[in-house]
Motif scaffolding. Sequence first.
Motif, mmCIF file in Angstrom:
data_model
loop_
_atom_site.group_PDB
_atom_site.id
_atom_site.type_symbol
_atom_site.label_atom_id
_atom_site.label_comp_id
_atom_site.label_asym_id
_atom_site.label_seq_id
_atom_site.Cartn_x
_atom_site.Cartn_y
_atom_site.Cartn_z
ATOM 1 N N CYS A 14 43.222 41.990 -28.327
ATOM 2 C CA CYS A 14 44.119 40.957 -27.809
ATOM 3 C C CYS A 14 44.756 41.494 -26.540
ATOM 4 N N ILE A 60 46.805 34.932 -24.990
ATOM 5 C CA ILE A 60 46.332 34.679 -26.351
ATOM 6 C C ILE A 60 44.809 34.618 -26.290
ATOM 7 N N ASN A 105 50.051 37.296 -32.032
ATOM 8 C CA ASN A 105 48.914 36.485 -31.622
ATOM 9 C C ASN A 105 48.935 35.200 -32.437
ATOM 10 N N ARG A 106 49.104 34.079 -31.778
ATOM 11 C CA ARG A 106 49.267 32.813 -32.502
ATOM 12 C C ARG A 106 48.001 32.397 -33.225
ATOM 13 N N ASP A 107 46.834 32.928 -32.806
ATOM 14 C CA ASP A 107 45.581 32.554 -33.455
ATOM 15 C C ASP A 107 45.342 33.292 -34.763
ATOM 16 N N GLN A 108 46.151 34.283 -35.089
ATOM 17 C CA GLN A 108 45.951 35.057 -36.310
ATOM 18 C C GLN A 108 47.234 35.073 -37.144
ATOM 19 N N ASN A 109 47.808 33.891 -37.330
ATOM 20 C CA ASN A 109 49.042 33.738 -38.103
ATOM 21 C C ASN A 109 50.186 34.580 -37.559
ATOM 22 N N SER A 138 55.507 26.576 -31.620
ATOM 23 C CA SER A 138 54.063 26.346 -31.604
ATOM 24 C C SER A 138 53.765 24.879 -31.336
ATOM 25 N N ARG A 154 47.263 26.778 -26.154
ATOM 26 C CA ARG A 154 47.125 27.998 -26.939
ATOM 27 C C ARG A 154 48.160 29.049 -26.585
#
Length: 602
Positions: A209, A214, A315-319, A572, A578
């Motif tokens: 990352c 992100i 990282n917003r893509d991995q909770n 969010s 993203r």
Amino acid sequence: MIKRITYLIVFAISMSLWSCSEKAQQGEAALELLVYHYEHEDVNPLKVEMVRYFAENIRWHYTLKGEVTTADIESITYDFLREHIDYIYNVWQTSPYSKDLNFEDFKKYLLPYNACPGIGPNLTAKERGEWMAAQGLSSDLMSETEMIKKYNEIVSALRQSKKHSGQTYRSGLDDLSDTIFSDCADKAHHCIQNLRSIGIPCIAERNWCYRQLIAHHVHCAIYNPKENTFYRFNAEDTTSVPDSAGWNFVEMQNLCRLTYARQLATPYYLKQSCEKPVYPFTSPCIKDVTRRSYRTKIYIDTDKSHNLVYLACFNRDQNGFAPVTWGLVDSTHTTATFNNALPSTLYFPGISDNGSFKPKGQPIYFDVEGDSLVCHPAEFAVGHNSGKKERIVVRRKYPVKEATLETINQLKGCKIEASDTKDFSRVKVIGRLSDPLLPNRQIIKIDNCRPYKFYRFVSANKAEIKVSILRWIDGNGTAHKGETSNPAYDESMTTSPENVTQIAIEFASPTTVEAIEIAPLNADNGVTAGHSYQLYYYDVSSGLWIALATTTAVTDEIVFNNVPSDCLLWLSDCTTGREEMPFVYQNNKQLFLYPDLIAPLP
């Protein structure tokens, strides 16, 4: 017969057999037969070692076809490996690109049939070499840099065809013109394997990352054996050339080299027997090659079932958590030592909970003092323990980018002009941007008392104007747009006209314009009316991002009530976009992690 049985026993031991399926047994038999072939028929001790290299490491590799995962040991064949080994061995011996490569480095940077996880043995080096020759990419007269430049141009042109075969799995070189297999890993895999087929030693590297972005990324690295240096570039990027010193490592969080051979200094081998490594460290075929990193220690209590502590970034893509590096716990289970920690980065320390990352303790960050790192607890992340609640007003989910600030600065002083003639030979200045614009849509009133047919927004100093939204508002409050082909007149905040110094509109009849609605070119990270948003706060005691409220924005700001004071918050966008970054709310302002709360990287 005795010899054949002996070979089979030796291979069974060296491969640490992990599958007893019939297909796996066939793959193991193919490897055993290849050893026999190179020891007794086409006698070549180095090729024997090449087979053993595959035998020792193939268990870590697999192929994805749609939703099906197949171990490479189950799909590898005698004919495939023999053709691959014979061809790549000859390339190593004859190519000027690999003339300085020793055997150990040859095994690392030329021999493997794959470069990225999940992309298995679908093409031999011979098949790739023939394709490269057909493209005119096998000339020994080109330097590595020239070869890569030409390769990127050719494959980029193939991608432009934008065809889709309809296949749901990778099929080979046809993927180079198939839109479904065009992420950075696919591009890097093909580029590396194609370059290897003509003797250019290279390997894939991946950062898990970025500090602020992100995303994650896989790029290519050419190995120069004379200098023992890697030159990095992006596959299929016509502007990217191999570079060692100028490569941008600043925003990357822990760079890992993707190896074919297992690496013992990885979580897979450092863990306790009952401890599962967390993603992305489940494979031993990675090597941390992070620059600017430091060896450091943190205090953290763990039980005796854990040998490892991980540091995760947001990282917003991995909770909300992306593990980026690991550290070893000491014998007292009160500290953990990390070899590759980075300064000026918010970390969430944590452990493996049956293979899932579980935050443990307070978030931290490091400052550089001399040649070492000093650990600081992120005090701004724990204020919710006080029990205080407050009302907050949020306008952004991500900080304003430097490029947007530069655009805003360039727009300062721009003029709004009106004319009765299309060529603006007689022009009147009816407005000027005296104050910096906000990084979102806003209304600018104009002191205009009469109608004109032609209006334009003009640069003050002939510099390029980057305006994403422009509307001309008449006395009735109606917003007018010019030609729809002009990006300033569409609804996108992330596009603007290119290389223009003015944006004009022609009305059907003279019209009195009393205001303009305008937005500078930006990444569209402000609150947008009509979008649905969810607000989280970080709870240190549970190590979880707790959902606090969900709402739909009516304007370009949202009011939330009963929000825990002085804690880490995360807004969010559930509708689109993203880029998101945690922040705290202090003195009626959003302060984002970078650069408001944690100092810029040194």
